[in-house]
Design a protein around this motif. Structure first.
Motif, mmCIF file in Angstrom:
data_model
loop_
_atom_site.group_PDB
_atom_site.id
_atom_site.type_symbol
_atom_site.label_atom_id
_atom_site.label_comp_id
_atom_site.label_asym_id
_atom_site.label_seq_id
_atom_site.Cartn_x
_atom_site.Cartn_y
_atom_site.Cartn_z
ATOM 1 N N ALA A 148 2.613 -11.480 -9.474
ATOM 2 C CA ALA A 148 1.525 -11.115 -8.559
ATOM 3 C C ALA A 148 2.031 -10.574 -7.230
ATOM 4 O O ALA A 148 1.256 -9.996 -6.460
ATOM 5 C CB ALA A 148 0.615 -12.319 -8.306
ATOM 6 N N GLU A 149 3.337 -10.749 -6.946
ATOM 7 C CA GLU A 149 3.896 -10.271 -5.683
ATOM 8 C C GLU A 149 4.802 -9.058 -5.875
ATOM 9 O O GLU A 149 5.455 -8.622 -4.933
ATOM 10 C CB GLU A 149 4.658 -11.410 -5.002
ATOM 11 C CG GLU A 149 3.741 -12.576 -4.617
ATOM 12 C CD GLU A 149 4.479 -13.693 -3.916
ATOM 13 O OE1 GLU A 149 5.720 -13.770 -4.049
ATOM 14 O OE2 GLU A 149 3.814 -14.496 -3.233
ATOM 15 N N GLY A 203 -6.329 -13.146 -9.094
ATOM 16 C CA GLY A 203 -6.658 -11.975 -8.298
ATOM 17 C C GLY A 203 -6.313 -12.200 -6.834
ATOM 18 O O GLY A 203 -5.547 -13.095 -6.495
ATOM 19 N N LYS A 204 -6.914 -11.376 -5.988
ATOM 20 C CA LYS A 204 -6.679 -11.463 -4.543
ATOM 21 C C LYS A 204 -7.886 -12.117 -3.866
ATOM 22 O O LYS A 204 -8.965 -12.234 -4.451
ATOM 23 C CB LYS A 204 -6.459 -10.063 -3.964
ATOM 24 C CG LYS A 204 -5.337 -9.273 -4.631
ATOM 25 C CD LYS A 204 -3.983 -9.937 -4.480
ATOM 26 C CE LYS A 204 -2.877 -9.084 -5.091
ATOM 27 N NZ LYS A 204 -1.547 -9.703 -4.947
ATOM 28 N N LEU A 215 -2.303 -7.438 -0.703
ATOM 29 C CA LEU A 215 -3.429 -6.896 -1.459
ATOM 30 C C LEU A 215 -3.027 -5.743 -2.366
ATOM 31 O O LEU A 215 -3.742 -5.414 -3.325
ATOM 32 C CB LEU A 215 -4.538 -6.431 -0.506
ATOM 33 C CG LEU A 215 -5.264 -7.532 0.269
ATOM 34 C CD1 LEU A 215 -6.241 -6.921 1.270
ATOM 35 C CD2 LEU A 215 -6.005 -8.470 -0.686
ATOM 36 N N ARG A 216 -1.871 -5.135 -2.103
ATOM 37 C CA ARG A 216 -1.443 -3.974 -2.884
ATOM 38 C C ARG A 216 -0.477 -4.335 -4.010
ATOM 39 O O ARG A 216 -0.052 -3.454 -4.756
ATOM 40 C CB ARG A 216 -0.771 -2.938 -1.968
ATOM 41 C CG ARG A 216 -1.716 -2.304 -0.965
ATOM 42 C CD ARG A 216 -1.174 -0.983 -0.451
ATOM 43 N NE ARG A 216 0.053 -1.119 0.301
ATOM 44 C CZ ARG A 216 0.119 -1.261 1.633
ATOM 45 N NH1 ARG A 216 -1.014 -1.325 2.333
ATOM 46 N NH2 ARG A 216 1.274 -1.363 2.251
ATOM 47 N N THR A 217 -0.118 -5.612 -4.153
ATOM 48 C CA THR A 217 0.864 -6.001 -5.170
ATOM 49 C C THR A 217 0.188 -6.573 -6.407
ATOM 50 O O THR A 217 -0.966 -7.000 -6.380
ATOM 51 C CB THR A 217 1.843 -7.045 -4.606
ATOM 52 O OG1 THR A 217 1.094 -8.202 -4.175
ATOM 53 C CG2 THR A 217 2.638 -6.489 -3.453
ATOM 54 N N ARG A 255 -5.724 -6.976 -8.792
ATOM 55 C CA ARG A 255 -5.970 -6.791 -7.359
ATOM 56 C C ARG A 255 -7.453 -6.884 -6.992
ATOM 57 O O ARG A 255 -7.826 -6.564 -5.865
ATOM 58 C CB ARG A 255 -5.381 -5.457 -6.902
ATOM 59 C CG ARG A 255 -3.865 -5.394 -7.055
ATOM 60 C CD ARG A 255 -3.258 -4.192 -6.359
ATOM 61 N NE ARG A 255 -3.602 -2.940 -7.002
ATOM 62 C CZ ARG A 255 -2.919 -2.391 -8.007
ATOM 63 N NH1 ARG A 255 -1.858 -3.021 -8.488
ATOM 64 N NH2 ARG A 255 -3.285 -1.252 -8.525
ATOM 65 N N ASP A 256 -8.295 -7.346 -7.916
ATOM 66 C CA ASP A 256 -9.702 -7.571 -7.588
ATOM 67 C C ASP A 256 -9.821 -8.696 -6.560
ATOM 68 O O ASP A 256 -9.113 -9.702 -6.648
ATOM 69 C CB ASP A 256 -10.491 -7.972 -8.838
ATOM 70 C CG ASP A 256 -10.535 -6.873 -9.878
ATOM 71 O OD1 ASP A 256 -10.414 -5.698 -9.492
ATOM 72 O OD2 ASP A 256 -10.700 -7.190 -11.074
#
Length: 301
Positions: A195-196, A223-224, A244-246, A250-251
């Motif tokens: 996720a990162e 998700g985010k 938020l971009r990784t 990313r929802d």
């Protein structure tokens, strides 16, 4: 004698500073401000350690006999001065509670004794430590960034015995292609790092896993989220934007709504499927964090 029942000096102070006449007259937000922080709730903004230790205590009180055995098998858990409690004479921290839950989940679907394991992003090595303390794995390979390899190699050298440590191999990310080309693994582990990553990097790892692994265990957020009340975005807006971009998911999700997390978990299970020959054989919400999901995949070729 009437003064016998009057407020104490402590509550005299609270009445002038936090639980004032003006504050108690406003019912709109009193359960989330200083009024209730003196009546029923410790202020979470400054009581993080109190709540963390309470969480550790609650999880310890429900730990199964099998997981107590797993935890006690892990020697040298207190290296690094963790935030911990004492429960039934045992020092317990959240990191190793999570590790025994992870090993419990993986061992239910994978024969770990004799297995070759690779972990992508091992942090300081808690999962490796827990697994080698409870199973006779053949060897354990760790892929990570340079600084993290320095940490995990030093930590595992200190907490494992010589025989256990001889099974652990450390690989910089530059060696990923060669490692997966030259080895076959019964299990690949990823906990809280897909996720990162950049999405392209995560997809590249999944492609390698599809070719060289029999099982994949993933434990990551669904998700985010944008709940600033959690930490006040203390690391700054730039870090928030980068986070938020990784990752593959990313929802923006309401992570405090179990139904929203459950719905998003369907995307999670699909996103981490390594290939067409793979299937998800087990999945669940994780124990400690309500917006993390775990899944075990198997290659059926």
């Amino acid at each position: 004698m009437d003064n016998m029942y009057d407020r104490s000096p402590l509550w005299d102070r609270y009445g002038r500073t936090q639980v004032t006449k003006e504050a108690v007259a406003d019912l709109a937000n009193f359960k989330s401000n200083e009024v209730n922080f003196k009546l029923a709730l410790w202020d979470p903004r400054v009581n993080g350690v109190r709540y963390l230790k309470t969480l550790i205590h609650a999880l310890s009180s429900g730990l199964s006999a099998a997981n107590w055995t797993r935890l006690r098998n892990i020697r040298n858990r207190t290296l690094g001065n963790p935030i911990a409690i004492r429960y039934d004479g045992e020092t317990v921290c959240l990191d190793y509670l999570q590790a025994v839950f992870e090993v419990e989940f993986m061992s239910a679907g994978v024969e770990l004794d004799g297995a070759a394991v690779v972990e992508i992003g091992a942090g300081y090595g808690r999962t490796c430590h827990a697994m080698l303390s409870n199973h006779d794995v053949a060897d354990y390979h760790i892929i990570d960034l340079e600084n993290l390899l320095t940490l995990s190699s030093g930590y595992l050298r200190a907490v494992l015995d010589d025989e256990q440590f001889a099974k652990v191999h450390f690989h910089p990310v530059a060696d990923v292609a060669a490692l997966f080309r030259d080895h076959r693994f019964e299990l690949c582990v990823n906990i809280d790092s897909f996720a990162e990553m950049n999405a392209e990097t995560a997809h590249a790892y999944l492609a390698r896993i599809a070719e060289s692994c029999r099982h994949l265990y993933v434990n990551n957020p669904v998700g985010k989220y944008m709940d600033k009340s959690l930490d006040g975005h203390s690391q700054g807006n730039e870090v928030v934007a980068l986070a938020l971009r990784t990752g593959l998911l990313r929802d923006i999700v309401d992570i405090h709504d179990n139904r929203a997390v459950e719905a998003q978990s369907r995307k999670f299970v699909t996103a981490y499927l390594p290939g067409d020959d793979w299937r998800c054989v087990a999945e669940s919400r994780t124990v400690a964090w309500p917006y993390y999901w775990q899944a075990l995949y198997r290659n059926d070729r």
